[in-house]
Design a protein around this motif. Sequence first.
Motif, mmCIF file in Angstrom:
data_model
loop_
_atom_site.group_PDB
_atom_site.id
_atom_site.type_symbol
_atom_site.label_atom_id
_atom_site.label_comp_id
_atom_site.label_asym_id
_atom_site.label_seq_id
_atom_site.Cartn_x
_atom_site.Cartn_y
_atom_site.Cartn_z
ATOM 1 N N TYR A 215 0.822 -1.209 0.000
ATOM 2 C CA TYR A 215 0.000 0.000 0.000
ATOM 3 C C TYR A 215 0.858 1.262 0.000
ATOM 4 C CZ TYR A 215 -3.428 -3.487 1.507
ATOM 5 O OH TYR A 215 -4.223 -4.612 1.587
ATOM 6 N N GLU A 216 1.992 1.204 0.692
ATOM 7 C CA GLU A 216 2.864 2.379 0.746
ATOM 8 C C GLU A 216 3.432 2.687 -0.636
ATOM 9 O OE1 GLU A 216 4.068 5.697 2.227
ATOM 10 O OE2 GLU A 216 2.956 4.230 3.444
ATOM 11 N N PHE A 217 3.769 1.647 -1.396
ATOM 12 C CA PHE A 217 4.234 1.840 -2.764
ATOM 13 C C PHE A 217 3.148 2.508 -3.610
ATOM 14 C CE2 PHE A 217 3.940 0.111 -7.112
ATOM 15 C CZ PHE A 217 5.088 0.657 -7.670
ATOM 16 N N CYS A 218 1.914 2.056 -3.436
ATOM 17 C CA CYS A 218 0.803 2.621 -4.206
ATOM 18 C C CYS A 218 0.573 4.083 -3.862
ATOM 19 C CB CYS A 218 -0.477 1.811 -3.944
ATOM 20 S SG CYS A 218 -0.373 0.085 -4.487
ATOM 21 N N ARG A 219 0.575 4.393 -2.571
ATOM 22 C CA ARG A 219 0.427 5.794 -2.168
ATOM 23 C C ARG A 219 1.595 6.620 -2.680
ATOM 24 N NH1 ARG A 219 -1.903 3.447 2.691
ATOM 25 N NH2 ARG A 219 0.207 3.078 3.470
ATOM 26 N N GLY A 220 2.778 6.016 -2.657
ATOM 27 C CA GLY A 220 3.972 6.717 -3.099
ATOM 28 C C GLY A 220 3.910 7.148 -4.553
ATOM 29 N N LEU A 221 3.232 6.367 -5.404
ATOM 30 C CA LEU A 221 3.087 6.744 -6.809
ATOM 31 C C LEU A 221 2.373 8.082 -6.946
ATOM 32 C CD1 LEU A 221 2.030 3.328 -8.420
ATOM 33 C CD2 LEU A 221 4.191 4.545 -8.765
ATOM 34 N N PHE A 222 1.317 8.269 -6.158
ATOM 35 C CA PHE A 222 0.528 9.501 -6.264
ATOM 36 C C PHE A 222 1.200 10.659 -5.533
ATOM 37 C CE2 PHE A 222 -2.344 6.004 -7.061
ATOM 38 C CZ PHE A 222 -2.992 6.432 -8.209
ATOM 39 N N LYS A 223 1.899 10.360 -4.446
ATOM 40 C CA LYS A 223 2.645 11.409 -3.756
ATOM 41 C C LYS A 223 3.791 11.913 -4.633
ATOM 42 C CE LYS A 223 1.651 9.746 0.936
ATOM 43 N NZ LYS A 223 2.243 9.145 2.175
ATOM 44 N N ALA A 224 4.483 10.981 -5.286
ATOM 45 C CA ALA A 224 5.593 11.365 -6.159
ATOM 46 C C ALA A 224 5.098 12.156 -7.366
ATOM 47 C CB ALA A 224 6.334 10.107 -6.628
ATOM 48 N N MET A 225 3.907 11.805 -7.857
ATOM 49 C CA MET A 225 3.334 12.521 -8.987
ATOM 50 C C MET A 225 3.055 13.973 -8.611
ATOM 51 S SD MET A 225 0.253 11.270 -11.520
ATOM 52 C CE MET A 225 -0.516 10.392 -10.188
ATOM 53 N N MET A 226 2.611 14.194 -7.377
ATOM 54 C CA MET A 226 2.374 15.559 -6.917
ATOM 55 C C MET A 226 3.687 16.329 -6.835
ATOM 56 S SD MET A 226 -0.579 15.259 -4.003
ATOM 57 C CE MET A 226 -0.732 17.026 -3.950
ATOM 58 N N THR A 227 4.694 15.700 -6.254
ATOM 59 C CA THR A 227 5.991 16.355 -6.111
ATOM 60 C C THR A 227 6.584 16.717 -7.466
ATOM 61 O OG1 THR A 227 6.416 15.152 -4.050
ATOM 62 C CG2 THR A 227 8.316 16.125 -5.181
ATOM 63 N N ALA A 228 6.491 15.765 -8.420
ATOM 64 C CA ALA A 228 7.050 15.990 -9.753
ATOM 65 C C ALA A 228 6.367 17.128 -10.490
ATOM 66 C CB ALA A 228 6.945 14.704 -10.574
ATOM 67 N N ASN A 229 5.109 17.391 -10.134
ATOM 68 C CA ASN A 229 4.351 18.455 -10.798
ATOM 69 C C ASN A 229 4.267 19.724 -9.956
ATOM 70 O OD1 ASN A 229 2.878 17.368 -13.450
ATOM 71 N ND2 ASN A 229 2.960 15.684 -11.965
ATOM 72 N N GLY A 230 5.073 19.775 -8.898
ATOM 73 C CA GLY A 230 5.122 20.969 -8.073
ATOM 74 C C GLY A 230 3.862 21.205 -7.257
ATOM 75 N N LEU A 231 3.153 20.123 -6.920
ATOM 76 C CA LEU A 231 1.908 20.231 -6.169
ATOM 77 C C LEU A 231 2.135 19.877 -4.701
ATOM 78 C CD1 LEU A 231 -0.381 18.422 -8.782
ATOM 79 C CD2 LEU A 231 -0.077 20.894 -8.479
ATOM 80 N N GLU A 232 1.362 20.492 -3.838
ATOM 81 C CA GLU A 232 1.513 20.282 -2.395
ATOM 82 C C GLU A 232 0.275 19.595 -1.836
ATOM 83 O OE1 GLU A 232 2.244 22.865 1.718
ATOM 84 O OE2 GLU A 232 2.186 23.861 -0.246
ATOM 85 N N SER A 233 0.503 18.599 -0.998
ATOM 86 C CA SER A 233 -0.609 17.907 -0.338
ATOM 87 C C SER A 233 -1.027 18.718 0.889
ATOM 88 C CB SER A 233 -0.182 16.494 0.076
ATOM 89 O OG SER A 233 -1.256 15.815 0.687
ATOM 90 N N ASP A 234 -1.936 19.661 0.677
ATOM 91 C CA ASP A 234 -2.318 20.590 1.741
ATOM 92 C C ASP A 234 -3.795 20.535 2.099
ATOM 93 O OD1 ASP A 234 -3.348 21.566 -0.587
ATOM 94 O OD2 ASP A 234 -2.267 23.471 -0.567
ATOM 95 N N ASP A 235 -4.495 19.481 1.662
ATOM 96 C CA ASP A 235 -5.926 19.310 1.929
ATOM 97 C C ASP A 235 -6.778 20.413 1.312
ATOM 98 O OD1 ASP A 235 -5.813 16.895 3.254
ATOM 99 O OD2 ASP A 235 -5.536 17.809 5.234
ATOM 100 N N VAL A 236 -6.265 21.077 0.294
ATOM 101 C CA VAL A 236 -7.063 22.041 -0.457
ATOM 102 C C VAL A 236 -7.495 21.340 -1.748
ATOM 103 C CG1 VAL A 236 -7.115 24.269 -1.634
ATOM 104 C CG2 VAL A 236 -5.825 24.004 0.505
ATOM 105 N N TYR A 237 -8.744 20.924 -1.771
ATOM 106 C CA TYR A 237 -9.290 20.177 -2.903
ATOM 107 C C TYR A 237 -10.028 21.110 -3.867
ATOM 108 C CZ TYR A 237 -8.394 16.095 0.085
ATOM 109 O OH TYR A 237 -7.799 15.145 0.879
ATOM 110 N N ASP A 238 -10.463 20.566 -4.980
ATOM 111 C CA ASP A 238 -11.196 21.376 -5.958
ATOM 112 C C ASP A 238 -12.465 21.968 -5.362
ATOM 113 O OD1 ASP A 238 -9.269 20.706 -7.778
ATOM 114 O OD2 ASP A 238 -10.478 19.247 -8.879
ATOM 115 N N TRP A 239 -13.042 21.281 -4.391
ATOM 116 C CA TRP A 239 -14.291 21.746 -3.792
ATOM 117 C C TRP A 239 -14.079 22.595 -2.537
ATOM 118 C CZ3 TRP A 239 -12.900 16.489 -3.923
ATOM 119 C CH2 TRP A 239 -12.458 15.950 -2.714
ATOM 120 N N THR A 240 -12.835 22.723 -2.075
ATOM 121 C CA THR A 240 -12.551 23.462 -0.847
ATOM 122 C C THR A 240 -12.981 24.930 -0.983
ATOM 123 O OG1 THR A 240 -10.663 22.043 -0.346
ATOM 124 C CG2 THR A 240 -10.753 24.176 0.767
ATOM 125 N N GLY A 241 -13.671 25.411 0.036
ATOM 126 C CA GLY A 241 -14.116 26.805 0.038
ATOM 127 C C GLY A 241 -15.470 27.020 -0.593
#
Length: 271
Positions: A215-241
């Motif tokens: 499971y950690e490998f699977c999560r790591g794929l999506f975490k790495a994809m965010m990092t590679a695209n300069g995105l931050e995991s900050d709990d701000v989603y498309d629907w936030t606000g």
Amino acid sequence: MLTEGQGVPAVHYFSEANASIPKYHTMVMELLGPNLEDVLQACGGSFTLKTVCMVAVQLLDRIEFIHSKGLLYRDIKSENFLLGRYKEPNHQVLHIVDFGLSKEYINPTTRQHVAFSVKKGSVGTPRYMSIPALQHHEQGRRDDLEALSYLFLYLYCGRLPWQGLPGSTFAEKCKRILEKKLKLTVDEVCADAPPEFGKFMKYARNLEFEAKPDYEFCRGLFKAMMTANGLESDDVYDWTGQIPEFWKTKRVKTRKPKGKTRSRKRKGHKK
């Protein structure tokens, strides 16, 4: 079994109903917000890469927890993941609901994994079901992950290649979708998404029946994809606000049954 898990709705009360109608039960659960499909449509039918990645990490957490309890979920779909209530502390937490198709894959007595077999029918939602599930195979943890891979792709692209295939019955729908999934390669299915979507799908498809997923490998794929695209995991989603109407608690209107239905017996009902 699932009480302490994050993203599992609290059950406040459960009991058999009045003795005069023993086949019915009462359950009072935590009130939640909109499901992921409602939010998806409100956001235009697809999510940004950042939102999909953060959603993927959350849902992989949920499935890992359920698997850790010896259970398979077997009904992955966008309608079965709900946000918390608006302005509540857990309003950004995705909750997994509807365990009607769930099944133990570990025998509670022997602690052995269920044996592989080919059954008579398929279980799940055809759009997201794994290829083995559509082939009527006994499901394992790998099948929940393969179903998640289709859900993540759907959330990002807004559509899957086998949506809209004709089928007048559940069996016919499963047959058509299975044919399409077997015909297309993973690269063709994920052609409009970043390569990590295909890597996750291939990983899930290649797992052995009794294998424990990484499971950690699977999560790591999506975490790495965010990092590679300069995105931050900050709990701000498309629907936030946003404060869409569907996020507000709605009062459900109930209809009075026509005629006397209390003593009616449902055909084929099993106690």
